[in-house]
Design an enzyme around this catalytic site. Structure first.
Site, PDB file in Angstrom:
ATOM      1  N   GLU A  40      40.025  55.594  34.949  1.00 46.72           N
ATOM      2  CA  GLU A  40      39.397  56.546  34.030  1.00 46.72           C
ATOM      3  C   GLU A  40      39.831  57.966  34.364  1.00 46.72           C
ATOM      4  OE1 GLU A  40      36.298  59.392  32.581  1.00 46.72           O
ATOM      5  OE2 GLU A  40      36.923  59.019  34.625  1.00 46.72           O
ATOM      6  N   ASP A  85      37.690  53.656  39.711  1.00 43.33           N
ATOM      7  CA  ASP A  85      38.586  54.594  40.405  1.00 43.33           C
ATOM      8  C   ASP A  85      37.886  55.917  40.670  1.00 43.33           C
ATOM      9  OD1 ASP A  85      38.647  55.206  37.586  1.00 43.33           O
ATOM     10  OD2 ASP A  85      40.372  56.501  37.967  1.00 43.33           O
TER      11      ASP A  85
END
Ligand code: ZN
EC number: 3.4.11.4
Length: 412
Positions: free
Chosen positions: A177, A83
């Site tokens: 994350e 991400d």
């Protein structure tokens, strides 16, 4: 070393939007991360990895590079997140600047923004490098697509070079994350490595095995609202109590006035009226005792304010977020030593400072898998000024290969 597909792989990854969403309750938080992981899965199959598995429960894609040695050596894991941060990531158009001169300002597309060494002096050290930047309208996503591209390139290289002796290697690509939740559901049993590294650090040489201890603090205040005409001796203004609470915190222990190993309170959100008010903070400290003292101070301030009032009106809720991974790493420093030795052999100077934040590895380490963080190359992460050097990404792959090779020299 030069790797054929590293740059093209990286460019392909960054063009695919994988922004996470902290307001989502799904895992992964966004479908676009699942789409990315699906593509990645197909690529891993094509490369010829084994045990390829997408775990729907936690959004991790894992795979194995089979051992090429008869020796009994530890299984190493390499982990990165797919991400990207909370910044525009629609239609990312990376720019490639070859043989950068180390001094010129780089025009970021037609956006009107420039990447200027006068403002970002890190650019000076990239004379002669090929840099990849944004076009000024989005972030780049080198955090952590550089890590993803490096691990995939590393895996591809090892599979094409079976003559390189190494033990079993596990790789993992996970979600979310950037919103701090991805690693919460990481499954260390399925991953089944003896130790691991996240490949999620910044510039060349970064090697991180110490992070903050982190907690969130929420202060809720109940006031007493009456008409101002009858307020004398009756009204309790919740907003003023909120201001008082904040005033009693140590003034200099805020992020903008602390550095190195100093901790802080950060007021992240506030709202209030006469009737009700609330304050949200994050608390950070490298020392466990330091974090405890900060928590106690918050309780103490609330108690003191409450004692001055007709009834308890200030309540404090504290939640631990992550802990300093050094608590775990201190008993597994051979993992750090292996990375140090690998970088040393490649003439890379290590940059070992405590991270003023957390990494996925802080959580994973506490699950029993010691996981320090290695550099992936990105600079100015999380915004339009983000950039990465191709040569540094190549060195990151070199480091992974060197770690894998050195690991066969130490028996389990
Ligand atoms: Zn990252």
């Amino acid at each position: 070393m030069k790797y054929n597909d590293l740059t093209s792989r990286f460019l392909k990854y960054v063009k695919q939007n994988t922004r996470s969403d902290e307001n989502s309750s799904t895992v992964p938080s966004t479908q676009r991360q699942v789409d990315f992981l699906n593509n990645l899965r197909a690529e891993l199959e094509e490369i010829g990895l084994s045990d390829i598995f997408y775990n729907e429960k936690n959004g991790y894609l894992t795979a194995t590079i089979e051992s090429t040695t008869d020796k009994d050596v530890p299984t190493i894991g390499f982990i990165s997140h797919v991400d990207t941060a909370d910044f525009n990531s629609e239609n990312i158009q990376p720019q490639l600047i070859e043989n950068y001169d180390g001094v010129s300002a780089i025009k970021l597309g037609e956006s009107g923004f420039y990447l200027d060494p006068k403002e970002f002096n890190s650019l000076n050290k990239y004379e002669g490098h090929t840099l990849i930047t944004t076009d000024g309208t989005t972030l780049l996503g080198a955090d952590d697509k550089s890590g993803v591209a490096e691990i995939v390139t590393f895996a591809d290289y090892l599979i094409k070079h079976p003559e390189i002796e190494h033990g079993k290697i596990r790789i993992a690509f996970g979600p979310d994350e950037e919103i701090g939740t991805g690693a919460n559901l990481f499954d260390v049993d399925i991953f089944d490595a003896d130790f691991a590294y996240t490949v999620d650090g910044g510039p060349e040489g970064e090697l991180e095995y110490e992070t903050f201890n982190a907690a969130s603090l929420k202060v809720e205040i109940q006031g007493k609202n009456v008409h101002p005409s009858t307020a004398y001796g009756v009204m309790v203004n919740a907003s003023l109590l909120a201001i008082e609470f904040n005033d009693r915190l140590p003034k200099n222990e805020v992020p903008e006035k602390t550095k190195d190993r100093e901790g802080f309170f950060l007021l992240t959100d506030m709202s209030g009226n006469v009737d009700q008010a609330s304050l949200s903070y994050i608390i950070r400290d490298f020392e466990k005792d330091g974090l405890t003292r900060r928590k106690e101070l918050a309780h103490q301030i609330a108690n003191e304010i409450n004692e001055s009032l007709d009834t308890d009106r200030v309540s404090v809720t504290i939640q631990d977020q992550y802990a300093n991974m050094y608590e775990v790493m201190k008993d597994h420093m051979y993992v750090v030593d292996l990375a140090r030795e690998a970088m040393h052999n490649l003439d890379i100077e290590t940059d070992e400072k405590a991270v003023r934040g957390g990494t996925d590895g802080s959580k994973i380490s506490f699950m029993g898998l010691p996981t320090p963080n290695l550099f992936a190359g990105g600079e100015n992460m999380h915004g339009r000024y983000e950039y990465v050097s191709v040569q540094v990404m190549e060195k990151a792959v070199d480091v992974l290969l060197e770690i894998a090779t050195l690991n066969t020299k130490g028996e389990k």
